[in-house]
Scaffold this motif. Structure first.
Motif, short mmCIF file in Angstrom:
data_model
loop_
_atom_site.label_atom_id
_atom_site.label_comp_id
_atom_site.label_asym_id
_atom_site.label_seq_id
_atom_site.Cartn_x
_atom_site.Cartn_y
_atom_site.Cartn_z
N GLU A 233 1.04 -1.09 -0.28
CA GLU A 233 0.27 0.29 0.06
C GLU A 233 0.22 1.06 -0.26
O GLU A 233 0.56 2.65 -0.27
CB GLU A 233 -0.74 0.25 1.04
CG GLU A 233 -2.06 -0.92 1.15
CD GLU A 233 -2.56 -1.34 -0.22
OE1 GLU A 233 -3.03 0.17 -0.90
OE2 GLU A 233 -3.35 -1.76 -0.25
N SER A 234 1.87 1.16 0.38
CA SER A 234 2.87 2.84 0.85
C SER A 234 4.21 2.20 0.39
O SER A 234 4.96 0.31 0.35
CB SER A 234 2.19 2.89 2.09
OG SER A 234 2.95 2.22 3.24
N VAL A 235 5.13 3.14 -0.03
CA VAL A 235 6.69 2.97 0.16
C VAL A 235 6.84 2.23 1.40
O VAL A 235 8.17 1.66 1.25
CB VAL A 235 7.04 4.38 -0.19
CG1 VAL A 235 8.73 3.91 -0.17
CG2 VAL A 235 7.05 5.05 -0.92
N ALA A 236 6.64 2.84 2.98
CA ALA A 236 6.47 2.45 4.03
C ALA A 236 6.77 0.63 3.96
O ALA A 236 7.75 0.37 4.64
CB ALA A 236 6.20 3.14 4.91
N GLU A 237 5.77 0.48 3.45
CA GLU A 237 5.34 -0.60 4.10
C GLU A 237 6.62 -1.79 2.99
O GLU A 237 7.08 -2.97 3.66
CB GLU A 237 3.82 -1.03 3.57
CG GLU A 237 3.92 -2.77 3.97
CD GLU A 237 1.97 -3.07 3.28
OE1 GLU A 237 1.54 -4.05 3.13
OE2 GLU A 237 1.63 -1.67 2.86
N ASN A 244 12.69 -6.18 6.81
CA ASN A 244 11.66 -7.52 8.32
C ASN A 244 12.21 -8.67 7.43
O ASN A 244 12.26 -9.69 8.79
CB ASN A 244 11.35 -6.53 8.83
CG ASN A 244 11.98 -5.42 9.29
OD1 ASN A 244 12.92 -5.13 9.91
ND2 ASN A 244 10.26 -4.36 9.20
N LYS A 245 11.00 -8.72 6.45
CA LYS A 245 10.92 -10.06 6.36
C LYS A 245 12.30 -10.76 5.22
O LYS A 245 12.51 -11.73 4.96
CB LYS A 245 9.03 -10.41 5.06
CG LYS A 245 9.14 -11.37 4.55
CD LYS A 245 7.74 -11.33 4.32
CE LYS A 245 6.74 -12.84 3.61
NZ LYS A 245 5.34 -12.31 2.71
N GLU A 246 12.26 -9.83 3.89
CA GLU A 246 13.52 -10.26 2.96
C GLU A 246 14.82 -10.27 3.23
O GLU A 246 15.87 -11.22 2.89
CB GLU A 246 13.18 -10.13 1.64
CG GLU A 246 12.09 -9.98 1.22
CD GLU A 246 11.47 -11.36 0.90
OE1 GLU A 246 12.22 -11.94 0.51
OE2 GLU A 246 10.10 -11.84 0.75
#
Length: 249
Positions: A233-237, A244-246
């Motif tokens: 939804e956003s650049v922050a996401e 943190n995930k990849e």
């Protein structure tokens, strides 16, 4: 001027390649084979040069099994004059190909060698450069435009920064890129005429070249399946998921 055009028989670019169960290579059984697309471009460019005048003969040479005669016939139907098949069932690496072509050049004495910049089966992109080095000839690679004027060839080539135009003295080696031309389809009359054009069958031993492989294939595997993408939804996401995930940033 005589032009020599090397062509290669490869798996048709429309065919989905399958790896053998033992992972020793790709499965060629009952697979459609055709001329390497870059080689088609080289043949087309040679034929166009002949149509403009100044080229007396186009000689096509291929290295491979007996079935490679079909590939040569395709080039003859496009407008080449005669063919040479150096017949072998062995896998021939780029250096051995360049050495064999150098021997053919010594016999045929062409004013120009035009070949595809690479083959779509191994993507080595080495034969043209190696051939030029063995012959000690000027070379122009990745050609997107070729103009022959007298004893010089003006070649526009694609580089990282855009286009570069260079002039090379002939005899020379030129490798073709995709944007050079659009190969023609062979007409039925030309296909019939091609059946009567001569093809000389030779062997690597006739040229005194050792084609024994210098490399060994450890394993051939299919590329990993690509995972489905996601929307954010956003650049922050996006940054959060990458960090943190990849764990890529």
């Amino acid at each position: 001027m005589k032009i020599l055009v090397p062509v290669k028989r490869v798996i048709d670019y429309n065919v989905k390649v399958r790896v053998k169960p033992d992972q020793t290579g790709v499965d060629l059984a009952n697979v459609k084979m055709s001329m390497n697309p870059f080689c088609e471009i080289a043949v087309e460019e040679a034929v166009r040069m002949k149509e403009k005048g100044g080229v007396d003969e186009i000689v096509v040479v291929s290295i491979g099994p007996a079935q490679a005669q079909e590939t040569i016939r395709t080039a003859l139907a496009m407008g080449a004059d005669r063919g040479i098949l150096i017949q072998t069932d062995e896998t021939v690496e780029p250096l051995a190909v360049a050495k064999l072509l150098a021997k053919v050049v010594e016999e045929e004495a062409p004013g120009l060698v035009i070949l595809g910049k690479q083959a779509i089966d191994d993507d080595s992109n080495q034969t043209g450069q190696m051939l030029a080095a063995l012959l000690d000839w000027p070379q122009a690679t990745f050609a997107s435009e070729v103009v022959i004027d007298g004893g010089k060839a003006s070649v526009t080539r694609e580089i990282d920064g855009g286009l570069q135009t260079i002039a090379v003295e002939t005899p020379a080696v030129i490798t073709t890129d995709l944007r050079l031309n659009e190969p023609r389809y062979a007409s039925l009359p030309n296909i019939m005429k091609a059946k009567r054009k001569p093809i000389d069958i030779k062997a690597p031993g006739d040229y005194g070249v050792d084609i024994a492989p210098r490399l060994s294939v450890v394993k051939v595997t299919e590329p990993a399946k690509r995972e489905a993408g996601i929307k954010v939804e956003s650049v922050a996401e996006l940054v959060d998921k990458l960090k943190n995930k990849e764990g890529v940033i």
